[in-house]
Design an enzyme around this catalytic site. Structure first.
Site, PDB file in Angstrom:
ATOM      1  N   HIS A 202       0.776  -1.303   0.155  1.00  0.00           N
ATOM      2  CA  HIS A 202       0.133  -0.196   0.146  1.00  0.00           C
ATOM      3  C   HIS A 202       0.437   1.441   0.157  1.00  0.00           C
ATOM      4  O   HIS A 202       0.892   2.279  -0.898  1.00  0.00           O
ATOM      5  CB  HIS A 202      -1.042   0.031   1.735  1.00  0.00           C
ATOM      6  N   ARG A 309     -14.892   2.820 -12.409  1.00  0.00           N
ATOM      7  CA  ARG A 309     -14.853   1.342 -11.689  1.00  0.00           C
ATOM      8  C   ARG A 309     -16.259   1.422 -10.206  1.00  0.00           C
ATOM      9  O   ARG A 309     -15.702   2.689  -9.316  1.00  0.00           O
ATOM     10  CB  ARG A 309     -13.398   1.209 -10.612  1.00  0.00           C
ATOM     11  N   ARG A 345     -17.557   0.332 -15.657  1.00  0.00           N
ATOM     12  CA  ARG A 345     -17.064  -1.295 -16.052  1.00  0.00           C
ATOM     13  C   ARG A 345     -18.142  -1.588 -14.759  1.00  0.00           C
ATOM     14  O   ARG A 345     -18.635  -0.383 -13.821  1.00  0.00           O
ATOM     15  CB  ARG A 345     -16.246  -1.164 -15.731  1.00  0.00           C
ATOM     16  N   GLU A 443      -9.676  -9.753 -20.208  1.00  0.00           N
ATOM     17  CA  GLU A 443      -9.247  -9.827 -19.101  1.00  0.00           C
ATOM     18  C   GLU A 443      -8.767 -11.614 -19.324  1.00  0.00           C
ATOM     19  O   GLU A 443      -8.146 -11.487 -17.941  1.00  0.00           O
ATOM     20  CB  GLU A 443      -9.226  -9.045 -18.010  1.00  0.00           C
ATOM     21  N   ASN A 466      -4.307  -5.795 -15.988  1.00  0.00           N
ATOM     22  CA  ASN A 466      -3.504  -6.636 -14.569  1.00  0.00           C
ATOM     23  C   ASN A 466      -3.849  -8.042 -14.345  1.00  0.00           C
ATOM     24  O   ASN A 466      -3.095  -9.329 -14.791  1.00  0.00           O
ATOM     25  CB  ASN A 466      -4.060  -6.290 -13.566  1.00  0.00           C
ATOM     26  N   ASP A 467      -5.542  -8.811 -14.573  1.00  0.00           N
ATOM     27  CA  ASP A 467      -5.457  -9.520 -14.648  1.00  0.00           C
ATOM     28  C   ASP A 467      -4.894 -10.997 -16.406  1.00  0.00           C
ATOM     29  O   ASP A 467      -4.968 -11.922 -15.639  1.00  0.00           O
ATOM     30  CB  ASP A 467      -7.515 -10.183 -15.136  1.00  0.00           C
ATOM     31  N   ARG A 477      -0.308 -11.471  -8.799  1.00  0.00           N
ATOM     32  CA  ARG A 477       0.597 -10.094  -8.966  1.00  0.00           C
ATOM     33  C   ARG A 477       0.997  -9.672  -7.528  1.00  0.00           C
ATOM     34  O   ARG A 477       1.923  -8.830  -7.745  1.00  0.00           O
ATOM     35  CB  ARG A 477      -0.017  -8.934 -10.109  1.00  0.00           C
ATOM     36  N   CYS A 514      -6.901  -0.040 -20.560  1.00  0.00           N
ATOM     37  CA  CYS A 514      -7.506  -0.084 -19.388  1.00  0.00           C
ATOM     38  C   CYS A 514      -6.446  -0.279 -18.606  1.00  0.00           C
ATOM     39  O   CYS A 514      -6.878   0.000 -17.553  1.00  0.00           O
ATOM     40  CB  CYS A 514      -8.550  -0.082 -19.014  1.00  0.00           C
TER      41      CYS A 514
END
Length: 556
Positions: A202, A309, A345, A443, A466-467, A477, A514
């Protein structure tokens, strides 16, 4: 352009060089400040008045919750909703009944002091989380220690003020909890260097969001003698120079000047077209997590929003958000973007984003479990509520809708059938709406392989790298142990992106990216040559990507 005044002061002859792993690029030159946490040494004490000790714990808990709420509000202002969420998570963990019951039980049954009960519970819970197979849950071990340290500091009255420096400094620490990072004033923080940490922590994410050079796993010691000395942090290479010599200083001053000049030049790109030297246009959009992020989108001159999102509405609510609540949020963003495209989304709950009131079962592998569109297709009233709100909001701007975690054409056809049912309901009620573009996120490897068929069903593709990378490489990841194996530039990923773009164009629709890879400047030219039509990146990256686009000639 002015460099810090102390750069002209007398140079020290003994330079020390340290190295670490870069988290965020940039160059920082300033005074070093070693951040030492208060060592809360907790001793076990026998207590006679159990009720009084329990009350003492409860008061400390309430004070900690107030502090965490304050941190959340500060982070919301400084680094946005998505990054502020960790402090809501910490509040939820602090209010967790299992955590509290353990502390209450120890105070009562063992007749021990509250701080020792908190410390013991912290150790027990942290060990439990660390032993889990899931990387996300392993990461919660650090969070439970963080909230426990906060409680112990309150109980022992040993809280330290972080506002101890009067000028901008480079912070060096063993490690930093998110609650510590966010308390530093942004204008007093030049860079962050830690001896521990991971690129997906984080704190690392906060550093990137705050646009601060950051280096982790550095081999620098926490020697008090270093305090106040001149230090240079090269966030691009991960190198740290303490008491830099004249030659190193000149090189790094030039590098810093280049960074400052680049930022100034980037501002001149506002209002410019996103077009290559050979006339190829690209849609350069931004990703957001909530309506408050729109200000950053406009400030950085993005042409639209490529990923909104919507799950923030669910994560922030104690119960399912109503159609009216959702409508107001979508309407506000559409109106604020003043006719620019806003791609929203649909609900992407599940995996590492869980909400108690959904009552989802625990899963051994949540990333591959009951999430996103799978929830929407099996709990259709939740889905229809969101779709009604989205279509109602479409009357106030240029909204498009995209659906996550698609793996088959059958899923898309089911979605389109539900969409038609929602539109029929609104028509019957005489509620105005527009026909909007419908797209799917690519994805999963399955979606890539059937993208030629999917392209016949929708208006656009948005590739969630990412996915897609995680599923293709079979690598979590967020697992720091697998950092050396995780390769977002893997040829398989790039071939998949190229295949999706080709299949999209073959069916006459557009394809964008994206995911985080969209902001990877080393791949911008590659994406342009592949024919990618749109890149949606964090607002802070828009002008950097625009610069690359305008310098690229895809014909060569």
């Amino acid at each position: 352009m002015q460099l810090p005044e102390f750069l002209n002061s007398e140079r020290r002859s003994q330079m020390l060089k340290f190295s670490g792993s870069s988290v965020f690029g940039g160059v920082a030159i300033g005074k070093l400040f070693i951040f030492q946490k208060n060592e809360n040494k907790v001793e076990r004490r026998h207590i006679e008045d159990v009720e009084k000790e329990t009350e003492r714990f409860e008061k400390a808990k309430e004070k900690a919750l107030e502090q965490l709420q304050g941190l959340y509000e500060k982070a919301l202002k400084d680094v946005g909703e998505a990054n502020a969420m960790i402090f809501e998570v910490h509040q939820m963990m602090l209010e967790d009944l299992d955590y509290q019951d353990s502390i209450h039980y120890m105070i009562k049954e063992q007749q021990i002091n509250a701080e020792f009960a908190v410390a013991q519970t912290s150790d027990n819970f942290a060990e439990m989380f660390a032993a889990m197979d899931d990387a996300y849950m392993q990461g919660r071990a650090a969070d439970v220690r963080d909230i426990s340290e906060r409680l112990i500091s309150i109980l022992t009255d040993s809280q330290s003020s972080l506002d101890v420096f009067q000028e901008p400094v480079v912070i060096v620490a063993e490690d930093l909890a998110p609650s510590e990072t966010v308390q530093f004033e942004k204008d007093k923080l030049l860079a962050i260097v830690t001896r521990q940490g991971s690129a997906n922590s984080h704190t690392a994410i906060l550093a990137r969001t705050m646009d601060i050079p950051a280096v982790i796993q550095a081999d620098i010691g926490l020697d008090p003698e270093y305090n106040g000395k001149t230090v240079i942090v090269d966030g691009f290479t991960g190198d740290i120079y303490l008491d830099p010599d004249e030659e190193t200083s000149k090189v790094m001053e030039a590098k810093l000047a280049d960074c400052l000049a680049e930022k100034e030049l980037l501002q001149q790109l506002k209002g410019k077209e996103d077009v290559t030297l050979d006339g190829k246009h690209l849609k350069l959009y931004a990703n957001i997590g909530n309506p408050g992020d729109v200000a950053n989108v406009l400030r950085n001159d993005a042409r639209g929003i490529g990923l909104f999102r919507s799950e923030f509405l669910y994560l922030e609510s104690e119960d399912f958000p109503t159609e009216e609540e959702q409508f107001k949020a979508y309407k506000a963003v559409a109106e604020n973007m003043a006719g620019k495209k806003v791609i929203i989304r649909t609900l992407d709950i599940g995996a590492d984003k869980t909400v108690d009131y959904f009552k989802l079962d625990e899963e051994e592998n949540p990333a591959m479990g009951y999430r996103a569109i799978r929830i929407c297709l099996t709990q259709q009233e939740i889905f229809k509520t969101q779709l009604r709100a989205l279509y109602r909001a479409s009357n106030y701007g240029q909204i498009a809708i995209m659906f996550p975690m698609i793996i088959s054409v059958e899923e898309v056809r089911k979605i389109k059938k539900i969409v038609e049912e929602v539109k029929a309901e609104l028509t019957e009620l005489a509620v105005p709406f527009k026909d909007v573009e419908l797209g799917v996120m690519i994805e999963t490897p399955a979606a890539v392989m059937v993208s030629d068929e999917l392209a016949k069903e929708v208006d656009f593709f948005s590739i969630g790298t990412n996915d897609l990378t995680q599923y293709t490489l079979a690598i979590d990841r967020q697992n720091a142990k697998l950092g050396d194996f995780y390769n977002a530039h893997h040829p398989a990923i790039l071939k998949m992106i190229e295949m999706v773009v080709k299949n999209a164009h073959g069916a006459g629709i557009w394809a964008g990216i994206c995911g985080e890879l969209g902001a990877d400047l080393s791949l911008t030219e590659t994406f342009l040559k592949m024919g990618v039509d749109e890149l949606s990146v964090s607002p802070a990256m828009v002008l950097r990507v625009r610069k690359i686009i305008r310098e690229t000639d895809t014909s060569k």
